[in-house]
Design a protein around this motif. Structure first.
Motif, PDB file in Angstrom:
ATOM      1  N   LEU B  71      27.846 -57.247 -42.895  1.00 45.32           N
ATOM      2  CA  LEU B  71      28.956 -58.203 -42.943  1.00 45.32           C
ATOM      3  C   LEU B  71      28.941 -59.024 -44.234  1.00 45.32           C
ATOM      4  N   ARG B  72      27.815 -59.055 -44.908  1.00 44.63           N
ATOM      5  CA  ARG B  72      27.755 -59.697 -46.219  1.00 44.63           C
ATOM      6  C   ARG B  72      26.837 -58.870 -47.093  1.00 44.63           C
ATOM      7  N   ASN B 227      37.540 -63.842 -42.801  1.00 39.80           N
ATOM      8  CA  ASN B 227      36.864 -64.578 -41.736  1.00 39.80           C
ATOM      9  C   ASN B 227      36.791 -63.772 -40.447  1.00 39.80           C
ATOM     10  N   GLU B 228      37.824 -62.958 -40.181  1.00 40.73           N
ATOM     11  CA  GLU B 228      37.894 -62.250 -38.899  1.00 40.73           C
ATOM     12  C   GLU B 228      37.637 -60.756 -39.072  1.00 40.73           C
ATOM     13  N   HIS B 230      35.255 -58.846 -38.538  1.00 41.54           N
ATOM     14  CA  HIS B 230      34.469 -58.126 -37.536  1.00 41.54           C
ATOM     15  C   HIS B 230      35.159 -58.069 -36.183  1.00 41.54           C
ATOM     16  N   THR B 231      36.442 -58.440 -36.113  1.00 39.99           N
ATOM     17  CA  THR B 231      37.144 -58.424 -34.831  1.00 39.99           C
ATOM     18  C   THR B 231      38.126 -57.251 -34.786  1.00 39.99           C
ATOM     19  N   ARG B 237      47.406 -59.042 -35.539  1.00 41.21           N
ATOM     20  CA  ARG B 237      47.242 -60.493 -35.588  1.00 41.21           C
ATOM     21  C   ARG B 237      47.675 -61.048 -36.947  1.00 41.21           C
TER      22      ARG B 237
END
Lengths: 264, 253
Positions: B71-72, B227-228, B230-231, B237
């Motif tokens: 994720l980073r 920010n999102e 990983h969703t 959205r």
């Protein structure tokens, strides 16, 4: 010059009921709170509150090594800068790093580098800054615990996390997670760090007097509590992302409710 | 300046939208002990009889490989990558570019269009006068290994100096989410905000819109995607978010 508040350790560290100065049992940990990703400019960062300790850790890099002679052509290096704020201890601490800071930086480097794949970063350095805002015994253990979180948050590949906690002896009884008073007035202090990928000890320092049986017993109880702290570390790393997911789910369910009302 | 089209960069071959149970894992977490049916994939190592994660990331099983998508992380230059670089230093024979990686990139005059041998007047030496410190360029990595600084070129489609637009930075592992499956997300952003977008592998995004309102909306949207990342269900959205923001800000009405 006399201080307004005197820095004196209590005479008895353990009372008749077997409770310690702060009301804990002999093998209880202090309350721990961890958070990751709080320094926006760093590659990765973490914050820990462990009893009276308040510690920030931030990772930068991999980046060029200065001074250049420290660079290694075959692997990267980990540089740790452990520093205490002047107001972190009872009497003002001089701002210049002293012997103790150098020592703790070194032991942190040695205990964290086994989990890193440093061969991936030839000629460069990972720089880890650990800033003690408030100190109350066991800062080196808390620093190693929070540093592992900061490294993981930076997206640096790691074999596993590293966790540390101190055992000790006070008033003739074996205790766990020594506080500042127990460090100063107690009989022994034994910080231990573990690398979870091979279950090996990567930091073991000892200060005081203890029999061999007591030493082994302390190591056993330290291992048990390390597992608890390791779970907290994992939870703190995941919480950063799971919270966002939960927020979205809540928003969506709210939207659905609103939509339902409109239809009616 | 002619309107430039953005190029859709290599889509990540692992599509996170398709996997419903995206488990978040941490370094040292055991992913599987079943080595007969699974192999360690990207972002994992084999330790004794276990497959273990090395990143904080999403666990994704593809065929018989267990992967962890971080994720980073940092950008690792690979030959063929298009990246946005900023000139940080120059001397008579080369420019040094900050490409958001461990090492700075090197751009030699012979790798720029004007100084190519076939275009240069006879007898003239290549020079580094064309670019100054602070200039923003889209460049391609032509050579990168662990011993040398990455070598860059500006010869190629869409490459060269940028004279206008804005640049924003996000963590490089989240770039595939900005692009989306087969470019679905980037096409959506382009269509709804009417901006030119150029997404590069080192986490920098060049954008240029008709007016500042659209650009600001796009920047806010990109940070929301980051920010999102990983969703699941992100594209829908984001579409809703842009429509809401447009009516709030009074754009396109």
């Amino acid at each position: 010059m006399s201080l307004l508040i005197k820095d004196e350790a209590p005479e008895k560290l353990i009372d008749e009921n077997g409770k310690r100065v702060d009301g804990r049992g002999l093998k209880d940990l202090r309350p721990i709170k961890m958070e990751v990703g709080i320094v926006p400019n760093a590659a990765g960062s973490a914050y820990i509150e462990w009893g009276g300790n308040k510690i920030y850790a931030a990772v930068y890099g991999p980046r060029e090594v200065h001074p250049h002679h420290m660079a290694r052509p075959d692997r990267g290096i980990l540089r740790v800068f452990y520093r205490m704020a002047t107001f972190s201890v009872h009497e003002r601490k001089r701002a210049a790093p002293g012997r103790r800071e150098k020592e703790i930086s070194m032991v942190m480097e040695n205990s964290l580098s086994p989990v890193l794949f440093l061969e991936l970063y030839p000629d460069s350095a990972l720089e880890l800054f650990v800033e003690i805002i408030a100190a109350d015994g066991g800062t080196r253990c808390a620093s190693i615990t929070v540093a592992a979180l900061a490294l993981a948050d930076a997206g640096i590949p790691m074999r596993s996390l590293v966790t540390a906690v101190a055992g000790g002896k006070a008033d003739g009884k074996l205790i766990l997670d020594c506080s500042g008073d127990e460090d100063k007035a107690g009989e022994a202090d034994l910080p231990v760090a573990i690398t979870w990928f091979n279950n090996e000890i990567s930091l073991l320092q000892f200060d005081g007097i203890m029999s061999l049986e007591e030493f082994e017993e302390t190591i056993e109880s330290v291992k048990e509590s390390l597992e608890k702290i390791h779970e907290m570390q994992q939870e703190a790393l995941k919480r950063k992302y799971i919270d966002i997911r939960n927020d979205i789910k809540e928003n969506e369910s709210e939207h659905q409710h609103e939509g339902g009302d409109q239809e009616i | 300046m002619a309107v430039e089209e953005e190029e859709i960069e290599g889509d990540d071959d692992i599509d996170i939208d398709q996997i419903k149970d995206k488990q978040i894992v941490v370094p040292g977490e055991v992913l599987s002990e079943d080595l007969e049916n699974f192999n360690p994939g990207r972002g994992t190592i084999r330790k004794d009889d276990k497959i273990v994660s090395v990143y904080v990331g999403l666990k994704v099983i593809r065929k018989n490989f267990i992967n962890v998508i971080p994720l980073r992380g940092i950008y690792n230059p690979k030959p063929g990558d298009k990246v946005i670089g900023i000139v940080i230093d120059k001397n008579p024979v080369k420019w040094k570019l900050d490409i958001n990686a461990k090492y700075f990139g090197i751009l030699k005059p012979s790798n720029t269009l004007k100084n190519q041998k076939s275009r240069r007047p006879r007898g003239e030496q290549p020079s580094t006068e064309d670019l100054d410190v602070g200039d923003v360029l889209i460049v391609k990595v032509i050579q990168a290994d662990r011993l040398h600084h990455p070598e860059l070129t500006t010869v190629g489609k869409f490459l060269g100096k940028r004279h206008s637009g804005r640049i924003i930075e996000i963590p490089p592992p989240k770039i595939p989410r900005i692009i989306g499956r087969k470019g679905s997300m980037i096409n959506l952003l382009k269509k709804m905000t009417k901006c030119n977008i150029f997404v590069t592998q080192n986490g920098r995004i060049w954008i240029q819109g008709d007016d500042i309102e659209h650009e600001c909306l796009l920047i806010d949207t990109i940070y929301k995607i980051e920010n999102e990342a990983h969703t699941s269900g992100l594209t829908d959205r984001i579409k809703e978010f842009i429509l809401n923001e447009k009516s709030k800000r009074g754009i396109d009405q």
